[in-house]
Design an enzyme around this catalytic site. Structure first.
Site, PDB file in Angstrom:
ATOM      1  N   ASP A  29       0.872  -1.165   0.000  1.00 53.11           N
ATOM      2  CA  ASP A  29       0.000   0.000   0.000  1.00 53.11           C
ATOM      3  C   ASP A  29       0.916   1.223   0.000  1.00 53.11           C
ATOM      4  OD1 ASP A  29      -2.349   1.656   0.453  1.00 53.11           O
ATOM      5  OD2 ASP A  29      -1.636   1.827   2.516  1.00 53.11           O
ATOM      6  N   ASP A  31      -0.250   5.099   0.765  1.00 55.15           N
ATOM      7  CA  ASP A  31      -0.566   6.115   1.763  1.00 55.15           C
ATOM      8  C   ASP A  31      -0.489   5.553   3.185  1.00 55.15           C
ATOM      9  OD1 ASP A  31      -1.040   7.905  -0.274  1.00 55.15           O
ATOM     10  OD2 ASP A  31      -3.189   7.512  -0.333  1.00 55.15           O
TER      11      ASP A  31
END
Length: 236
Positions: A29, A31
């Site tokens: 991922d 963010d």
């Protein structure tokens, strides 16, 4: 943005560590995982819409609403023009999470394929990939759309990552296309957790923010990337 019905399908902590040491692909991922903040929240602040958007982001990350619904709500508040996005990326280089660059190098030295799989936007993530020497074609993220005059025109809803379960779909496609046998997903949010399976293991990450539901459901949860580097260096 839903969680798996149970955690029974997740491998144990020890099994997750074993898969991690022998992984042939890792999906990160972006963010609050690879970078320290939420890119869309930062863009919202740049556009003067920080508080309204942050509230929706937090609700979404806790699984309180569907991902696409949250995306629509946030973007309709920000309505970022092409000019705004370009100015933002120039003024705000990515703040990488501590040791993620060293982790990426360590994985690449082991010939592990690395992907950035995000519900964020490709235009904000490309600078992250460049900073980490990850091929741009290994980014799976959403795409903003603009009208001919550069004004905000929505987002591409055909992208898998624009909907709940999208990260799982990306991983499913990667495994089918490339034949990965040990693919690991690393992330801080609900959409990351729900991607295992089809990911063979999930590592919850809390180095920037700890989301209680993710921490509690993860069989292996870490708060720094140094832990993952150390695990790679252990004897199998």
């Amino acid at each position: 943005m839903s969680y798996p019905a149970t955690i029974a399908s997740l491998p144990s902590k020890e099994k997750s560590k074993e898969i991690w040491r022998t992984a042939d692909a890792v999906c990160f991922d972006v963010d609050s995982t690879v970078i320290q903040d939420e890119g869309l929240d930062q863009l919202a602040a740049f556009c003067g819409k920080a508080q309204e958007v942050k509230k929706i982001t937090e609700q979404a990350m806790k699984g309180a609403m569907g991902f696409r619904e949250a995306l629509h709500l946030r973007l309709n508040i920000i309505r970022p023009s092409l000019d705004k996005v370009q100015k933002f990326t120039k003024a705000h280089p990515p703040k990488l999470t501590r040791d993620v660059d060293q982790l990426v190098v360590a994985l690449q030295e082991r010939d592990v394929d690395i992907y950035l799989v995000s519900g964020g936007f490709r235009s904000l993530i490309a600078p992250v990939a460049r900073a980490l020497n990850i091929p741009l074609e290994n980014i799976f993220a959403n795409r903003l759309k603009f009208f001919f005059d550069g004004e905000y025109g929505g987002f591409d809803e055909t992208q898998a990552t624009s909907q709940s379960g999208g990260k799982a779909e990306v991983i499913r496609r990667l495994k089918k296309k490339n034949g990965y046998s040990q693919l690991v997903m690393i992330g801080d949010g609900a959409t990351d957790l729900e991607a295992c399976p089809p990911a063979d293991a999930f590592i919850g990450f809390g180095g920037n923010i700890v989301r209680d539901a993710v921490r509690d459901k993860s069989s292996w949860f870490v708060t720094d990337f140094a832990t993952l580097i150390d695990e790679l260096n252990k004897e199998d």
